[in-house]
Design a protein around this motif. Structure first.
Motif, mmCIF file in Angstrom:
data_model
loop_
_atom_site.group_PDB
_atom_site.id
_atom_site.type_symbol
_atom_site.label_atom_id
_atom_site.label_comp_id
_atom_site.label_asym_id
_atom_site.label_seq_id
_atom_site.Cartn_x
_atom_site.Cartn_y
_atom_site.Cartn_z
ATOM 1 N N HIS A 13 0.847 -1.203 0.000
ATOM 2 C CA HIS A 13 0.000 0.000 0.000
ATOM 3 C C HIS A 13 0.881 1.250 0.000
ATOM 4 O O HIS A 13 1.542 1.556 1.000
ATOM 5 C CB HIS A 13 -0.909 0.005 1.235
ATOM 6 C CG HIS A 13 -1.942 1.096 1.213
ATOM 7 N ND1 HIS A 13 -3.298 0.840 1.068
ATOM 8 C CD2 HIS A 13 -1.834 2.443 1.319
ATOM 9 C CE1 HIS A 13 -3.966 1.970 1.097
ATOM 10 N NE2 HIS A 13 -3.099 2.971 1.253
ATOM 11 N N HIS A 55 1.309 5.433 -2.154
ATOM 12 C CA HIS A 55 0.725 6.406 -3.086
ATOM 13 C C HIS A 55 1.833 7.262 -3.691
ATOM 14 O O HIS A 55 2.484 8.030 -2.985
ATOM 15 C CB HIS A 55 -0.251 7.325 -2.346
ATOM 16 C CG HIS A 55 -1.369 6.605 -1.651
ATOM 17 N ND1 HIS A 55 -2.415 6.028 -2.321
ATOM 18 C CD2 HIS A 55 -1.593 6.355 -0.338
ATOM 19 C CE1 HIS A 55 -3.250 5.466 -1.455
ATOM 20 N NE2 HIS A 55 -2.769 5.648 -0.239
ATOM 21 N N HIS A 73 -9.580 1.568 0.635
ATOM 22 C CA HIS A 73 -9.342 2.141 1.963
ATOM 23 C C HIS A 73 -10.594 1.892 2.802
ATOM 24 O O HIS A 73 -11.703 2.281 2.398
ATOM 25 C CB HIS A 73 -9.111 3.649 1.887
ATOM 26 C CG HIS A 73 -7.787 4.036 1.308
ATOM 27 N ND1 HIS A 73 -7.591 4.256 -0.029
ATOM 28 C CD2 HIS A 73 -6.588 4.242 1.899
ATOM 29 C CE1 HIS A 73 -6.321 4.591 -0.238
ATOM 30 N NE2 HIS A 73 -5.681 4.583 0.917
ATOM 31 N N HIS A 82 -5.467 -0.028 5.669
ATOM 32 C CA HIS A 82 -5.397 0.518 7.030
ATOM 33 C C HIS A 82 -6.234 -0.253 8.050
ATOM 34 O O HIS A 82 -5.708 -0.760 9.018
ATOM 35 C CB HIS A 82 -5.688 2.018 7.047
ATOM 36 C CG HIS A 82 -4.919 2.748 5.987
ATOM 37 N ND1 HIS A 82 -3.582 2.470 5.757
ATOM 38 C CD2 HIS A 82 -5.272 3.674 5.059
ATOM 39 C CE1 HIS A 82 -3.159 3.218 4.760
ATOM 40 N NE2 HIS A 82 -4.158 3.945 4.307
ATOM 41 N N ASP A 108 2.243 3.672 2.669
ATOM 42 C CA ASP A 108 1.289 4.755 2.445
ATOM 43 C C ASP A 108 2.009 6.002 1.913
ATOM 44 O O ASP A 108 2.152 6.159 0.727
ATOM 45 C CB ASP A 108 0.500 5.065 3.727
ATOM 46 C CG ASP A 108 -0.781 5.828 3.428
ATOM 47 O OD1 ASP A 108 -1.540 5.386 2.557
ATOM 48 O OD2 ASP A 108 -1.013 6.875 4.073
HETATM 49 ZN ZN ZN Z 1 -3.661 4.954 1.451
#
Ligand code: ZN
Length: 480
Positions: free
Chosen positions: A69, A71, A233, A270, A330
């Motif tokens: 995970h 971004h 998410h 998460h 993240d």
């Molecule tokens: Zn995220």
């Protein structure tokens, strides 16, 4: 055999995979032989073809880390802005009022992605799952990096809107959301067809609360018909948790269970605010069992949330309940090893015990846990027949000395500083600490201007019209 074979000769330590025991084990003075075809041999005294030999004295060979995970889109330029702010009425979270204001423009996307990919590789990552809006160079840069990539183009039907500094509202536009969904489907097919064979697509309804139940079900159905992973998410903030309670009276896992979408091909980003979490009003403990019995995976990314004073309760408890957990970074610093250290510490703090999780279990989550989430039995492990995705750790680095247990030194002390070489599919992507295929330094040089432009847009778009000095006050006053 025509493949070029590389052999790490008599590695001081090797983290090898014991197929029978289904766990990582330490080997000492083992040889690790690999080529583009995969891992050929892990064990004592390799006798076969060897075109390149690497001296293993002072080296630990370990499987590459699996980051499920992250971004690439905007996060690299969000650094340094909002670490000290949050929306008090939204449980202190900075996501909606602050972070969502920072978007990289088209000119900055490639630099942001390059920095993220480079930082991940430099911390031992060989596989990553990137959730972003597709930029023109997204696929080509991922391919050029040499990393194993799962690209997840996000789509949603609702945008977040802040009403004042206290209320989160949703602005729905189903037609536009469906359009983005269609574009995402086209993109993942293009990604999967990439000739490198290292790239896959993932279906990613962005957030559980910004997509209609119909869109989530359609997307999951499509992914399953095409044998793709799905990531959403879910249970990531208290504001989302309270919104779902208001809409349906359900927690995120309960809602996804009702929709029939939980399963081993689903990765929930998460998954912090479940019914057992001390911040929620629930007095039940059903959610962990929902995840465990359905085989749903959790992408645990502790750093971003711990910065805002939040953590899941606790990683050890999730694992004991039988939930498959992988680790993700993240946002920045995109340092998988620091992320792992924080995962371990947060687990022990929230579990209120040193016994909540041990270093070996955490390392397994960051390798095998991630591989399982992606449905891969051939990554996250060093064993004959697996992909040649591995990292070589420099045991002579001061932060690795003295060596009693090299994984503990790596995770608790050295982190990326001790990562020397990283290989994916048998090819070096980091060599002597330098990223091989990307212009890391050049991308870093672009970040300052990219952040300035993003900050000017944030000032323009802030519903409260605040200047940057009020949105992101510096941590010390400027001396005049
Ligand atoms: Zn995220």
């Amino acid at each position: 055999m025509t493949d070029r074979v590389t052999v790490v000769r008599r590695a001081a330590w090797t983290v090898a995979w014991d197929e029978g025991a289904s766990q990582h084990v330490y080997m000492q003075d083992a040889d690790v032989a690999f080529s583009e075809a995969g891992i050929l041999y892990v064990g004592p005294a390799y006798q076969g073809q060897a075109d390149e030999e690497i001296a293993g004295a002072g080296i630990m060979a370990m499987p590459g880390l699996v980051n499920i995970h992250c971004h690439s889109g905007d996060e690299p330029i969000a650094k340094g802005l909002f670490e000290d702010v949050g929306t008090a009425a939204l449980w202190g979270n900075a996501l909606y009022e602050y972070s969502a204001l920072i978007d990289a423009d088209a000119d900055a996307k490639a630099a942001c992605q390059t920095v993220m990919l480079s930082d991940l590789m430099r911390s031992g990552v060989t596989t990553h799952l990137d959730i972003a809006s597709p930029a023109p160079t997204w696929l080509s840069l991922a391919a050029r990096s040499g990393l194993r990539s799962y690209l997840a183009p996000g789509f949603r039907e609702a945008q977040w809107r802040m009403a004042g500094s206290h209320r989160l509202e949703f602005e729905w536009n189903e037609a536009q959301g469906r359009e983005r969904y269609g574009e995402a489907l086209a993109f993942v097919e293009e990604a999967r067809a990439h000739p490198s064979g290292r790239i896959d697509g993932v279906i990613a309804p962005s957030q559980i609360e910004t997509c209609s139940e119909e869109l989530i079900q359609d997307a999951v159905g499509h992914a399953r018909s095409r044998g793709m992973r799905i990531t959403i998410h879910a249970a990531q903030t208290m504001a989302e948790h309270e919104e779902l309670l208001r809409r349906t009276g359900e927690t995120a896992p309960a809602m996804l269970e009702r929709l029939g979408v939980l399963g081993p091909d689903l990765i929930l980003g998460h998954c912090i605010f479940l019914d057992h979490h001390s911040w929620t009003r629930q007095r039940s403990r059903y959610d962990l069992e929902r995840l465990a019995s359905s085989g749903t995976s959790v992408a645990h990314c502790p750093v971003t949330f711990a910065r805002s004073g939040m953590t899941l309760e606790s990683l050890g408890a999730y694992l004991r309940a039988g939930v498959n957990v992988g680790i993700g970074t993240d946002s920045y610093p995109f340092n998988m090893l620091e992320e792992m250290r924080e995962a371990l510490i947060c687990s022990r703090v929230s579990g209120r015990s040193v016994f909540d999780i041990d270093t070996g279990s955490l390392f397994s989550a960051a390798t095998i846990g991630g591989a399982k989430a992606l449905g891969r039995g051939d990554i996250g492990r060093l064993v004959s027949g697996a992909k040649a995705d591995l990292a070589l750790v420099d045991l002579s680095h001061p932060s690795m000395q003295p060596v009693h247990d090299p994984l503990r030194n790596l995770i608790h002390c050295a982190a990326d500083r001790a990562i020397r070489d990283v290989y994916v599919d048998g090819k070096a992507v980091v060599k002597d600490r330098r990223v091989v295929n990307l212009d890391y330094d050049g991308a870093v040089r672009e970040l300052q201007d990219a952040q300035r432009r993003a900050c000017r847009r944030a000032e323009r778009d802030d519903p409260q019209g605040r200047p940057l000095s009020a949105l992101a006050p510096c941590s010390l006053p400027l001396h005049r």
